[in-house]
Each structure stands twice: as C-alpha cells, then as structure tokens.
Design an enzyme around this catalytic site. Structure first.
Site, PDB file in Angstrom:
ATOM      1  N   ARG A  20      90.619  30.248  68.029  1.00  0.00           N
ATOM      2  CA  ARG A  20      90.807  31.395  67.112  1.00  0.00           C
ATOM      3  C   ARG A  20      89.494  31.654  66.332  1.00  0.00           C
ATOM      4  O   ARG A  20      89.180  32.806  66.060  1.00  0.00           O
ATOM      5  CB  ARG A  20      91.758  30.970  66.341  1.00  0.00           C
ATOM      6  CG  ARG A  20      92.242  32.186  65.397  1.00  0.00           C
ATOM      7  CD  ARG A  20      93.637  31.785  64.732  1.00  0.00           C
ATOM      8  NE  ARG A  20      94.858  31.824  65.367  1.00  0.00           N
ATOM      9  CZ  ARG A  20      95.500  32.976  65.342  1.00  0.00           C
ATOM     10  NH1 ARG A  20      95.356  34.112  64.738  1.00  0.00           N
ATOM     11  NH2 ARG A  20      96.694  32.955  66.108  1.00  0.00           N
ATOM     12  N   GLU A  70      98.299  33.657  56.339  1.00  0.00           N
ATOM     13  CA  GLU A  70      96.798  33.678  56.440  1.00  0.00           C
ATOM     14  C   GLU A  70      95.942  34.623  56.169  1.00  0.00           C
ATOM     15  O   GLU A  70      94.667  34.456  55.829  1.00  0.00           O
ATOM     16  CB  GLU A  70      96.613  33.005  57.847  1.00  0.00           C
ATOM     17  CG  GLU A  70      97.358  31.684  58.203  1.00  0.00           C
ATOM     18  CD  GLU A  70      97.366  31.416  59.652  1.00  0.00           C
ATOM     19  OE1 GLU A  70      96.927  30.316  60.092  1.00  0.00           O
ATOM     20  OE2 GLU A  70      97.664  32.297  60.410  1.00  0.00           O
TER      21      GLU A  70
END
Length: 758
Positions: A308, A711
């Site tokens: 990621r 997030e």
C-alpha cells in the site's frame, strides 16, 4: 447528508458505564495469565529453568512451546509466527513461556522469575544492518513501474533528490490487548478486544485442534484499535483458550501498558530515497522512489503494508514515468503491523517531501507546483502507475475552495513578512492534498455479512461482522437500518459482533467498515422490507410502488399504518421477519505480482492547511491553526465523520512531531511507557481548528453514496510536518532536510542545516 447523531455508546462512554473486556464480571475461579518475555534480541535458548516460576505464590501451571497441544501459531500471514518461542529468541519482549495463576499480579510477578540461558547472536536492528545481511521477507525488492523513469529524469529541467527517514508509531489504544476464554460444552467461547474476530476464531480453533464452529468469538467494543488489534490479539486469545482447555476454568489475560508496548508491533518505520524531475513549467516528468520498510522479526501484515505504501507513492499527482522499489526488511525487533493508513501515510509522505524539495530546486511556489500536477478532474482521465483510471478526482475544486476559506494567499504573504522581521520565532504554512484508495488490496477480504431481525413489536435488532472501536460504525449501521425501514434510529438495537451470527468476516480495517457492513445491513433490511411490501400489496390490493416507509409510518395506497402495526400483522400472517445480508465490493481486481489492476473501488480526497511556529533557539514548536476540507461523500453521520477527521489529524501530526520510538543498541525498546513516549495531548491540538466536509455524493454506488472516513484524514497530519519544514526553510537558503518525527531536536538540527551551520 444523513442526520448527525451521537455515537450509540456516547452516554455510556461519558458516564463511565461502557463495558470493555476488563470491566466484564468474570466467573468465579477465573485464572489469569502472563507471558515470560525474552531479554535477548537474537539468541538460541539453551536452557529454560521454570521451577522458580512454578514455585511462585499463586501459580498453577507454566507452559512452554512443547506443552501446546496443537498449532503454536499466531501469524496472519502464510509463514508461521509462534505464540511461544521455539528454542530461539528473535526480539526483546518475545513471549517464551506462559504463566497461569490465580491473579493478574501473581502471574506477572512469577513471569519475571524464570532463569533462562541464552547463546546470543548478532542482532539485526537497523535498516542498514538488514540490507547488508540480506535479511528480508521476499527474495528481493518488489518493483512496480510505469514508463521509463530514468529517461524521464534525464530530460528534466529541475531534479530533486534526497532521503527521508520516517519513524514508526505506537498505537497507544487506551484499552490494551485483552482476552477471556470460557470453556463450553463442545468448544470455547472467546471474548476479546480485536478488530478481527474471525481471525481469532480461526487461530484458536487451530490451537485447540477444533473446527471453527467449535469456537465462538464475541466482541462488543474496543477502547481503540488503529490497526494494532487487527492481528496481534491472537497471542492472548490462543493462550487463554489453551489454558482454559487445560484447566477447565475461565482464563483471562491482559497486557499492562509497558508489556503491551514491548511485545506488540508498531507502524513501520521507513527510509525513502527519492528522485523527481520536472520540466521548466513545473510539470513532473518522472520519479523514482526506493522504500525501505523495517518489518520486525516476522511477516505479520508487512507485505500488504509495504504494497500500500507503493500504491500511494503518487498521492494526488499524475507522474507519467514512475518507478517504485520496495524492500521488506527483517530485523530483530517487534513485528510491525497494521496502523491507520496501512502504509499509505509513508508512501504519501515520501512524494509530498519530494514535491516540497522539487519546489525549492525549481523556485516554484510549493502549492502552485502541486496544483500543476494534480490528476485531471475531467475526461480523458489519467491512470495511476498501477493502471487504475482516476475517474473521480475532485481535488482541483476542493483545494481551490480550501485555499479561499483558509485565506491561504493573504496568510502566506503575512507569514513571509513575519519571517523577514523575526529571527528567533519563525512561522510556517503548508497546504497538502490527499488521495487515498478504499478497499482491501487482498481482494477476497472485500466482503461482509449481516443478520437483521424485525420483532413483532416493531423493534429491530441488527448484527454485522464489523467491530466497534470508537469510530461510530455501529451507530452508522443502525442509521442505515432505520433509513431502510423509515423509522427513527432509536428503534434499532445492535448486538455484539459474534462469529456465530455472522461468519467468515473480514477485519474492520482498510476504512471499509461502514462501506461493506452498511451495505450488508441494507441488503438484509431490504429483504425484510420487500416481504412486508408483498404482504401489504396482496392485502390492500395495491401495487408495490404505492407502498412507502417513512417517519415511522407505512403507507399503502390511501391507507397509513404505524410501522409496529405492520410488523405485528406480518408476524400473524406468518411472514418471515428475519434475514441475512451480504455484500461484495464490485469492480476490483488486483495482481500484486505485476503491480497492475484496480485494487480500489474509489478514492477519498481531502486537503489541509496547517500553520506552525518554531523557536529557532530550542526547536520547540506549536501548531497554531489547521483548516481541513475532507471528502466524505454523502456523509452517513456528519458529526461522527468530523470527529474522525479531527482525531485523525491530531494522530497523524503526532506521528510526525512528538511520537518517537527509540531502541537501544541491544534492541530493547526504551520508549515503552507514557513517561517516555509522547502522544499528542489536548493542548497539542491546533488552537484554531476548522474542519468542513465536502458535501458531494460518491460517484460510485456505496452505502447511500457516502465515503470512508477512517484512514484518509490521517494523511492531513502531513501538512503539519510540511509546515514545520517551511518554518525551518525560512531560517536560511539551504535545504533543511527535516526528519520525521520532527521533535524539537530534529527541528533545531534542520534550522542549523538551513543556515548552513557546520
């Protein structure tokens, strides 16, 4: 937007009545557990004398790896991670034996009495040592590329090159890791503080030699998780289950804060080397990033975390030729794990630092450089370096709105004037954008289930596979159910997450909790509502289109009924009022080996402006003001979402300012308590804090067109780091090269670098 409503447990939270695992009354005879921990970072365990532990008051049993009946594995990855060390110690703080005693205190005291003989080996503690030793979790670096970065850089008019050290971060959830195991007739019941009850179920079943249906895991609420309870709670649950099977008595385990910080993993610290080049007009032509991630002693979730980071190495910018090289390095430290953003913050910080450096090299205003390189907001759409078209970019418009509402231009002029006239106190200002992908990159995790019951009195009970850790997921799901049935949210009650009600759940992570579980709840509610519609249409002789559910009433043709009346009458007519619901995220496909595909359903966007001040004599600094505009789509609950954004910003700023993890040369974590590790306090928040939601529906068909808000806003804290860098840059003509976290010591060093001091 949906209505702002308080968290479903708000009253219980503020009155202290909310029950967490350690507040639950335990059955009489409950035993308590503690781990004995390694004192060496890398060693063979030659002898383990546990007699002093067994003889300690209150101790019933002491177990080591050879005493475990079945699997000794707590790993969420394919590679095993032993619950108890098997002849080798891999970091200081690794559990090597388990104490079962009649009290928590007795277990902890006894755990320190073991006599362990080690043969120490050279420990690999740093990124440089891991590189030199070839200590990594994959055969070599992972490389994803689009275009020829070397050729693009060779053609660039302006090139910036540098290295950024990025520190890790302790989760510091207020409720520590905890678990309770209750022996059942044909299995085990586990209560835990976990973001992933199904993972606990799976690992406990393996440890007991049982099937998953023999283990039931229940989780009502957590006092914070932030990713730290996605995988690392398995050790406690397995230990409690094994002890409960051995003794036939309930067994409980919780880490004290010091133990929690020493045993568990953190956010991955990174080193990012960057080269980025632009033409004379400031259009970025190419970039090359080399990311080194310190993973710790076992894989845990490090591979997808580092993936990621690679996926977000472009952030909001179209870079025609982009190469990303990622090293996943194994060290003799805690096994680093998921943390809010899951590698995305490190990747985004890398490119934001590179853009800041490029602005300095080219002489362009940093904000103007960013504006010129944003992904295009209209067709033809541009694609990321991994091949996903960016079809929903709203940043040009959003950033323009933020620039105006935050009075950025006038403040920039005023701050520049201030810095020209003040030598000791310097101020900094920065505006940074966020583009964050929403979905699990492991495709099969993008699924969720729910169970909904409509009772004959019109009350509604829902259950889903997500977990509540303070973020308001349960309240949002209650609002979803209420909206489908056209009733007030108070009519809906949510029950504890339970693997016997909703099976095979994914972790509440990747910002997907409301997206996926909300859709599953909606599907279940719509199934029940469709049955009510069919029942009423047949009885009233009207079409389905003439039946509506609104404001606690059900209208069928010209007649109106109370919702609870219809529930009662449907029950009497033998209509099923219970249903499951299921949701699988559409449109996603991902090949991580090739680094190509569509790993994300959509992107969430936002931007933040932060103003800071630094004392150039001491490095002391303050965040003075923050303005944020964040994209939550058609928000399910604006009050909860704004709270999430505020908290995420402060946590993100803490990562990059006050929160510093320090290990000594033996590999012992020295910042293992609140006395030595500083999370932001209330006084560290911006004194002026303006947060606004970008009120536009998601272009993708998410739950009522909302967007994830877990997030993405964490990345707004990066603007605080960039503002500190801007303040340091005001001290002189040289590149300040501020490191992260920007502690006072780091700020002071950057001030001296800017001045060109030796």
């Amino acid at each position: 937007m949906s209505a702002s409503q308080p968290h479903d447990s708000a009253r219980l939270h503020v009155t202290g009545q909310a029950r967490y695992l350690d507040d639950m009354p335990t059955p009489e005879g409950t035993l308590h557990l503690a781990f004995g921990l390694s004192t060496e970072a890398s060693a063979t365990i030659d002898a383990l004398d546990l007699d002093p532990v067994r003889q300690s008051p209150g101790v019933l049993h002491v177990l080591c790896a050879s005493d475990l009946p079945f699997a000794n594995d707590a790993s969420p990855a394919p590679q095993p991670e032993p619950v108890l060390a098997e002849g080798e110690a891999h970091y200081i703080g690794q559990p090597i034996f388990l104490v079962i005693a009649n009290s928590h205190r007795a277990a902890r005291i006894a755990a320190r009495k073991a006599r362990v003989s080690y043969t120490p080996r050279p420990a690999i503690l740093t990124l440089d040592e891991a590189l030199a030793a070839g200590s990594r979790f994959e055969n070599g670096p992972v490389i994803w590329a689009r275009g020829d970065a070397e050729t693009a850089l060779a053609q660039a008019t302006h090139i910036a090159e540098g290295t950024l050290e990025v520190g890790g971060q302790e989760h510091f959830y207020l409720e520590g890791q905890a678990a309770l195991a209750l022996p059942a007739d044909e299995g085990m019941v586990i209560h835990c503080s976990s973001q992933h009850p199904t993972e606990i179920q799976h690992k406990v079943a393996e440890a007991l030699g049982l099937h998953m249906h023999d283990v039931r895991v229940e989780m009502r609420r957590m006092g914070g998780g932030f990713g730290g309870k996605e995988s690392q709670g398995s050790h406690l649950a397995i230990a409690c289950a094994v002890a409960a099977r051995l003794t036939g008595r309930p067994c409980k385990m919780r880490y004290d804060r010091d133990d929690d910080m020493v045993i568990t993993g953190k956010r991955h610290d990174f080193r990012i080397h960057y080269r980025i080049g632009a033409d004379a007009e400031g259009r970025v032509l190419g970039a090359d990033f080399v990311q080194l991630g310190r993973c710790g002693w076992s894989p845990d979730l490090s591979l997808p975390v580092c993936d990621r980071a690679m996926l977000h190495s472009d952030n909001a910018y179209f870079i025609p030729a982009l190469r990303v090289e990622s090293h996943r390095l194994r060290t003799n430290t805690q096994s680093n794990t998921a943390f809010r953003g899951f590698g995305g913050p490190q990747g985004i910080l890398g490119v934001e630092r590179a853009m800041e450096h490029l602005a300095q090299v080219s002489g362009l205003d940093p904000l103007e450089l960013r504006r010129r390189n944003l992904y295009r907001a209209e067709a033809p759409f541009q694609s990321t370096h991994y091949g996903q078209p960016v079809e929903d970019c709203i940043l040009p418009e959003l950033m323009a709105e933020l620039e105006k509402s935050a009075d950025y231009t006038a403040r920039r002029v005023e701050i520049d004037a201030w810095n020209s006239n003040n030598r000791t106190i310097k101020r900094g200002l920065a505006l940074s954008p966020v583009k964050f992908g929403i979905s699990f990159t492991l495709t099969h995790l993008n699924q969720a289930g729910a169970l909904v019951h409509l009772y004959s009195d019109g009350s509604i009970s829902i259950n889903h596979g997500g977990t509540e850790m303070g973020q308001g997921l349960h309240q949002k799901c209650c609002q979803v159910a209420a909206r489908v049935f056209g009733v007030e949210a108070e009519r809906v009650r949510i029950t504890a997450t339970d693997t016997s009600k909703v099976p095979n759940t994914s972790a509440t992570a990747a910002s997907s909790g409301a997206d996926m579980n909300g859709m599953a709840v909606k599907a279940a509610c719509e199934t029940i509502r469709a049955r009510l519609v069919d029942f009423l249409a047949a009885r009233e002789g009207c079409s389905a289109s003439e039946i509506t559910f609104e404001a606690g009433k059900v209208r069928a043709g010209t007649r109106s009924f109370a919702f609870e009346q219809i529930a009662k009458e449907a029950y009497l007519a033998r209509v099923s009022l219970s249903s499951t619901g299921f949701y699988a995220t559409p449109k996603i496909s991902w090949d991580r080996v090739k680094g190509q595909g569509r790993p994300f359903f959509y992107f969430a966007y936002g931007a933040a402006v932060t103003e800071v001040a630094i004392d150039t004599l001491t490095g002391e600094n303050r965040i003075l003001r923050c303005d944020i505009v964040h994209d939550a789509g058609a928000s399910l609950n604006p009050a909860l979402d704004i709270g999430q954004i505020e908290g995420a910003y402060v946590q993100g700023a803490g990562w990059l300012t006050t929160e510093e993890l320090v290990w000594n040369d033996r590999g012992a974590l020295t910042t293992h308590a609140p006395s030595t590790y500083k999370i932001p306090a209330c006084s560290d928040r911006p004194r002026i804090f303006n947060v606004r939601l970008w009120d536009a529906p998601n272009r993708e068909e998410t739950i009522f067109r909302s967007k994830a808000v877990g997030e993405p806003p964490f990345m707004h804290g990066i603007s605080a780091f960039l503002a500190l860098h801007d303040a340091c840059a005001a001290c002189g003509p040289h590149w300040p090269d501020l490191r992260a976290p920007a502690t006072p010591e780091a700020v002071l060093a950057a001030v001296h670098r800017a001045r060109g001091d030796a």
